[in-house]
Design a protein around this motif. Structure first.
Motif, PDB file in Angstrom:
ATOM      1  N   LEU A   1       7.676  -1.021   0.393  1.00  0.00           N
ATOM      2  CA  LEU A   1       6.778  -1.399   1.350  1.00  0.00           C
ATOM      3  C   LEU A   1       6.710  -0.748   2.953  1.00  0.00           C
ATOM      4  CD1 LEU A   1       6.240  -5.326   0.823  1.00  0.00           C
ATOM      5  CD2 LEU A   1       4.501  -3.583   0.613  1.00  0.00           C
TER       6      LEU A   1
ATOM      7  N   ALA B   1       4.835   1.402   3.954  1.00  0.00           N
ATOM      8  CA  ALA B   1       3.645   0.968   4.563  1.00  0.00           C
ATOM      9  C   ALA B   1       3.044  -0.279   5.272  1.00  0.00           C
ATOM     10  CB  ALA B   1       2.480   1.597   3.519  1.00  0.00           C
ATOM     11  N   CYS B   2       3.761  -1.418   4.944  1.00  0.00           N
ATOM     12  CA  CYS B   2       3.655  -2.627   5.240  1.00  0.00           C
ATOM     13  C   CYS B   2       4.739  -3.088   6.289  1.00  0.00           C
ATOM     14  CB  CYS B   2       3.336  -3.630   4.348  1.00  0.00           C
ATOM     15  SG  CYS B   2       2.247  -2.753   3.015  1.00  0.00           S
TER      16      CYS B   2
ATOM     17  N   SER C   1      -5.427   8.026  -1.343  1.00  0.00           N
ATOM     18  CA  SER C   1      -5.868   7.593  -0.046  1.00  0.00           C
ATOM     19  C   SER C   1      -6.303   8.472   0.971  1.00  0.00           C
ATOM     20  CB  SER C   1      -4.992   6.366   0.528  1.00  0.00           C
ATOM     21  OG  SER C   1      -3.858   6.968   1.122  1.00  0.00           O
TER      22      SER C   1
ATOM     23  N   SER D   1       0.804  -0.350  -2.437  1.00  0.00           N
ATOM     24  CA  SER D   1       1.430  -0.020  -1.229  1.00  0.00           C
ATOM     25  C   SER D   1       1.562   1.415  -1.083  1.00  0.00           C
ATOM     26  CB  SER D   1       2.881  -0.790  -0.838  1.00  0.00           C
ATOM     27  OG  SER D   1       3.421  -0.098   0.116  1.00  0.00           O
TER      28      SER D   1
ATOM     29  N   THR E   1      -1.756   3.350  -0.507  1.00  0.00           N
ATOM     30  CA  THR E   1      -2.209   3.466   1.003  1.00  0.00           C
ATOM     31  C   THR E   1      -1.349   4.571   1.862  1.00  0.00           C
ATOM     32  OG1 THR E   1      -0.848   1.701   1.803  1.00  0.00           O
ATOM     33  CG2 THR E   1      -2.836   1.079   0.881  1.00  0.00           C
ATOM     34  N   ARG E   2      -0.289   4.870   1.400  1.00  0.00           N
ATOM     35  CA  ARG E   2       0.593   5.760   2.611  1.00  0.00           C
ATOM     36  C   ARG E   2       0.122   6.809   2.829  1.00  0.00           C
ATOM     37  NH1 ARG E   2       5.289   5.168  -0.515  1.00  0.00           N
ATOM     38  NH2 ARG E   2       5.167   2.816   0.007  1.00  0.00           N
TER      39      ARG E   2
ATOM     40  N   LYS F   1      -2.300   6.129   5.763  1.00  0.00           N
ATOM     41  CA  LYS F   1      -1.681   5.649   6.955  1.00  0.00           C
ATOM     42  C   LYS F   1      -0.812   6.614   7.685  1.00  0.00           C
ATOM     43  CE  LYS F   1       0.096   1.429   6.210  1.00  0.00           C
ATOM     44  NZ  LYS F   1      -0.794   0.470   6.951  1.00  0.00           N
TER      45      LYS F   1
ATOM     46  N   SER G   1       4.343   2.344  12.035  1.00  0.00           N
ATOM     47  CA  SER G   1       3.520   2.184  10.655  1.00  0.00           C
ATOM     48  C   SER G   1       2.025   2.174  10.911  1.00  0.00           C
ATOM     49  CB  SER G   1       3.989   0.956   9.744  1.00  0.00           C
ATOM     50  OG  SER G   1       2.938   0.956   8.619  1.00  0.00           O
TER      51      SER G   1
ATOM     52  N   GLY H   1      -2.058  -2.258   3.991  1.00  0.00           N
ATOM     53  CA  GLY H   1      -1.212  -2.172   2.741  1.00  0.00           C
ATOM     54  C   GLY H   1      -1.163  -3.633   2.296  1.00  0.00           C
ATOM     55  N   HIS H   2      -1.096  -4.659   3.244  1.00  0.00           N
ATOM     56  CA  HIS H   2      -0.955  -6.033   2.742  1.00  0.00           C
ATOM     57  C   HIS H   2      -2.220  -6.242   1.970  1.00  0.00           C
ATOM     58  CE1 HIS H   2       2.521  -7.013   5.006  1.00  0.00           C
ATOM     59  NE2 HIS H   2       2.633  -8.279   4.442  1.00  0.00           N
TER      60      HIS H   2
ATOM     61  N   GLY I   1      -8.473  -1.213   2.572  1.00  0.00           N
ATOM     62  CA  GLY I   1      -7.347  -1.720   1.786  1.00  0.00           C
ATOM     63  C   GLY I   1      -8.048  -2.407   0.449  1.00  0.00           C
TER      64      GLY I   1
END
Length: 272
Positions: A17, A19-20, A46, A126, A129-130, A133, A161, A167-168, A215
């Motif tokens: 995580l 990214a989160c 993404s 997760s 999305t990286r 992000k 981040s 990410g969540h 997201g």
């Protein structure tokens, strides 16, 4: 199960995580680290799927600003406290986020297959999305408005981040979609939970509205790719049978579902 295993899973998921938000944990070596189902090109891109975040001065940016301002009015409310609870994705506790909507406890004793499926799909959502992000490195609302978040202990990490996509939200919507397939009779409650799980990131002052929207889009892309993975398909079937069996046991839920439901009734006020 050994006492160190939950601690290990929490650390392994925190690494996934990046990214989160995350909370450091001690290292245990008594179990292999969980991995996602998707590898390489199987992960949604993404950066290709996400348009740039709203530019300053546009109507979309104005909407983000308006929603963020209205979300701040919920600080110190039950909804704000629920947003703090929703921020926890560490396992095994993170698996309980949808237990009220699902109607059964989710734990290693009663639903080990579902636990594994949620862990692995969390890692995939997760990771999906990286790229965006990292590329956009969008500042989060609390970095712009100077107001506190629902997770002050995570703010230093969150500053490094990127905010877009959330990410969540990707994880929560991925879970909502998967759980709706496992328990279609509870799909409405599960999808509502997925929606307000993403909205918790707005209430927490750590994401913009467009972060949450994108997201959800990345979650849909992740679930679409998961359905092309044979192991995911096998686990989905096993989890469905597992949930059906556990439901017949009538076990008590591990959360205060009445309090959670009341908090989640509180919506972000409309922008004026």
């Amino acid at each position: 199960m050994s006492r160190s295993k939950p601690l290990f899973h929490a650390l392994a998921l925190c690494a996934a995580l990046a990214a989160c938000s995350s909370t450091p944990a001690a290292v245990s070596t008594d179990a292999p680290a969980p991995t996602g189902y998707l590898r390489g090109d199987a992960l949604p891109d993404s950066l290709a799927l996400s348009p740039p975040p709203p530019a300053a001065g546009t109507a979309w940016a104005a909407l983000d600003d308006a929603v963020a301002a209205q979300a701040l009015t919920l600080r110190d409310s039950p909804r704000f406290r629920q947003a703090h609870i929703d921020a926890d994705l560490g396992f095994p506790d993170g698996a309980q986020q949808f237990s009220c909507a699902l109607g059964i406890p989710v734990d290693e004793r009663h639903t080990p297959v579902l636990m594994r499926l949620l862990q692995r799909s969390l890692i995939d959502a997760s990771a999906a999305t990286r790229a965006a992000k990292t590329h956009y490195q969008r500042p989060r609302p609390f970095m712009v408005n100077g107001q506190p978040t629902c997770t002050p202990e995570q703010e230093d990490h969150l500053r490094g981040s990127g905010s877009y996509p959330s990410g969540h939200t990707a994880i929560g919507w991925t879970w909502a979609l998967i759980l709706s397939e496992i328990a279609p009779e509870r799909a409405t409650a599960l999808l509502q939970r997925g929606r307000n799980y993403g909205h918790s990131r707005l209430v927490c002052n750590v994401h913009w509205y467009s972060d949450v929207q994108q997201g959800q889009a990345m979650a849909a892309a992740t679930v679409a790719r998961l359905h092309d993975d044979p192991q995911f398909g096998a686990d989905l079937l096993l989890a469905q049978r597992e949930v059906e069996a556990v439901r017949k046991l009538g076990l008590p839920l591990p959360r205060d579902c009445a309090t959670e439901a009341e908090a989640l009734k509180i919506e972000i006020p409309e922008a004026r």
